[in-house]
Design an enzyme around this catalytic site. Structure first.
Site, PDB file in Angstrom:
ATOM      1  CE  LYS A   1      -1.646   2.677   2.954  1.00 54.16           C
ATOM      2  NZ  LYS A   1      -1.273   3.856   2.217  1.00 54.16           N
TER       3      LYS A   1
ATOM      4  CD  GLU B   1      12.791  -0.642  10.061  1.00 56.59           C
ATOM      5  OE1 GLU B   1      13.138   0.265  10.874  1.00 56.59           O
ATOM      6  OE2 GLU B   1      13.034  -1.734  10.091  1.00 56.59           O
TER       7      GLU B   1
ATOM      8  CD  GLU C   1      10.351  11.765  12.138  1.00 56.98           C
ATOM      9  OE1 GLU C   1       9.377  11.386  12.113  1.00 56.98           O
ATOM     10  OE2 GLU C   1      11.504  11.147  11.835  1.00 56.98           O
TER      11      GLU C   1
ATOM     12  CB  CYS D   1      13.316   7.710   9.178  1.00 54.15           C
ATOM     13  SG  CYS D   1      14.074   6.592   8.246  1.00 54.15           S
TER      14      CYS D   1
END
Ligand code: NAD
Length: 493
Positions: free
Chosen positions: A183, A257, A390, A291
């Site tokens: 997806k 992750e 983040e 990331c």
């Protein structure tokens, strides 16, 4: 008036064929650098996920099918897939860059090549990794230990490195004998058409890989689908928690992750001026949308001003521009929503008392595209929001430390633990510091993911590992077969 050729598709790749979508929605992609339409694809519906999972299930359960093919045949199929991906590498890079603003120079060395490298790596690895071994039992008899494919995998990927991150999952899953429903994220769907083409060209059996693009609701539907055996998820820690909760309830294996807020620890002996290129790749690659970037820079008090100066010089010299221009080093962020988010963090940084050394706004010469200037904040405390959360944009926070113990404590004082880096003229000293950081991966004088090395996070950065032999093991389940010693076997008969 758009000068861009639209990339449109009316079909979804399910069961080895281009099929009519079962719903009527469409995903329209806007080019990050120009805000012009780039193309569109059908938006997958729950019924499309049902069909895709059904096709993957049938392909997996087929006796004599993909999951029971001899390893050599699966390895050859992966190598065909690598060839097919490689021949589409440049177009893949172009489409990713067009959609999410990744500088084409970065896309050409990542999205264009890494997927094929991974397919070849796992083809080689599965050839060398026996799927069956026999052990001597401690209580007599022999034990067969089998590594069986885990089953139908739901692979959910974000938009920042869409093809690399798809192949982080697909390559080991296919090598293990799993079948997959991918997806993609709605921001990056046009590149997934090329992945589908490559799968068809590689002649993988029907249903082994299916692709259904859509948003978070569709992802959530895939996560809890009763006919899925494992979820492999890459995305934010917020979404990852929801996925983990649902998988926990279902007792469904899941690899997560997630986000990061990693630290670059600059030691007092670092030669930063000689490491500018590596420093850029470790802190600002892909417009800060990766990331594992070291977005907190920890600088020794004795060299604080110098480190801030080097970073400001680096940020100020970067070529900001249309992501498809070969000279561009920093493109736009991926969406209007993403820019709002980054600008919100820049405001918070200012409000909490951090000092903008360079950047902090939108480039004056760009009136279209979701651009944010490369921004360096100095005088940051590790407690500030810009040091804790983040940002996912070209924004770095420089934090002062006194002594290695404080540097390590600051690096570890984070909700996350994904990447990181240590900068020093003495690599041994750097490694000693690296070992003290609570993180899944860390570089000394550079930070580069390698297919052979397990990649993943600790704490809120995730659960499990991708890449390396560990990435293959994540798609295998173990079965022990206890074989009775000959005397007992005879007695039982
Ligand atoms: P996101 O979490 O919003 O979405 C990621 C993917 O998950 C998308 O395909 C989305 O549609 C889907 N999704 C979202 N919520 C879901 C749910 N509840 N159930 C199922 N699927 C769901 O993240 P994003 O904004 O697209 O990507 C950026 C994030 O991804 C950043 O936090 C970044 O750190 C993280 N990321 C992590 C890694 C890593 O390897 N650790 C790599 C790249 C990106």
């Amino acid at each position: 008036m758009s000068t861009q050729t639209m990339i449109d598709s009316d079909e979804l790749f399910i069961g080895g064929e281009w099929t009519e979508p079962r719903g009527s929605g469409r995903i329209r992609v806007i080019a990050a650098s120009t805000e012009e339409p780039a193309g569109s694809v059908p938006e997958g519906s729950n019924a499309d996920i049902d069909a895709a999972v059904g096709a993957a299930r049938a392909a997996f359960d087929d006796p004599g099918g993909w999951s029971s093919w001899p390893v050599e045949e699966r390895a050859l199929a992966l190598e065909r897939l690598a060839d097919a991906l490689e021949s589409r590498g440049e177009e893949t890079a172009r489409r990713v860059s067009l959609q999410n603003g990744m500088p084409i120079s970065t896309a050409l060395v990542t999205e264009a090549v890494f997927p094929a490298v991974l397919a070849r790596y796992y083809a080689g690895l599965v050839r060398q990794s026996p799927l069956e071994e026999t052990r001597d039992g401690l209580l007599g008899g022999k034990i067969g230990v089998l590594r069986k494919p885990v089953g139908v995998v739901g692979a959910i990927v974000p938009w920042n490195f869409p093809q690399c991150l798809s192949m982080f999952k697909l390559a080991p899953a296919l090598a293990a004998g799993c079948t997959v429903v991918v997806k993609p994220s709605p921001e990056t769907v046009l590149d997934s058409l090329l992945l589908a083409e490559a799968i068809a060209e590689a002649e993988l059996p029907a249903g082994v890989v299916n692709i259904v693009p859509g948003g978070r609701e569709l992802g959530a539907y895939l996560v809890e689908h009763p006919r899925v055996d494992k979820i492999a998820f890459t995305g934010s820690s917020v979404s990852g928690r929801l996925v983990a909760t649902r998988c926990g309830e279902l007792l469904r294996p899941v690899t997560l992750e997630l986000g990061g807020k990693s630290a670059a620890i600059v030691l007092d002996d670092a030669d930063l001026a000689g490491a500018v290129e590596a420093l850029f790749a470790a802190t600002l690659l892909n417009n800060g949308q990766m990331c594992a970037l070291s977005t907190r820079v920890l600088a020794p008090g004795s060299r604080y001003d110098e480190v801030v100066g080097v970073l400001a010089g680096l940020a100020g010299a970067l070529q900001v521009g249309d992501s498809l221009e070969p000279a561009t080093e920093v493109g736009p962020v991926a969406s209007a929503r993403q820019r709002e988010r980054v600008e919100g963090y820049i405001e918070k940084g200012r409000a909490q008392g951090a000092r903008v050394v360079i950047g902090g706004g939108r480039p004056a010469d760009r009136d279209r595209g979701w651009f944010v200037e490369p921004t360096i904040f100095a005088d940051v405390q590790n407690s500030y929001t810009i040091a804790r959360e983040e940002i996912f944009g070209p924004v770095l926070a420089v934090i002062a430390y006194e002594g290695i113990d404080e540097a390590v404590a600051l690096a570890n004082d984070s909700e996350f633990g994904l990447g990181g880096s240590v900068w020093t003229s003495d690599p041994e000293r750097g490694e000693a510091v690296a070992m003290r950081v609570q993180t899944g991966s860390i570089g000394v004088n550079h930070y580069t993911l390698d297919p052979a090395a397990p990649f993943g996070g600790v704490k809120a950065s995730g659960i499990g590992r991708e890449l390396g032999p560990e990435g293959l093991a994540a798609y295998q389940q173990l079965q022990s077969i206890y074989k009775a010693p000959p005397s007992q076997a005879a007695a039982a008969s």
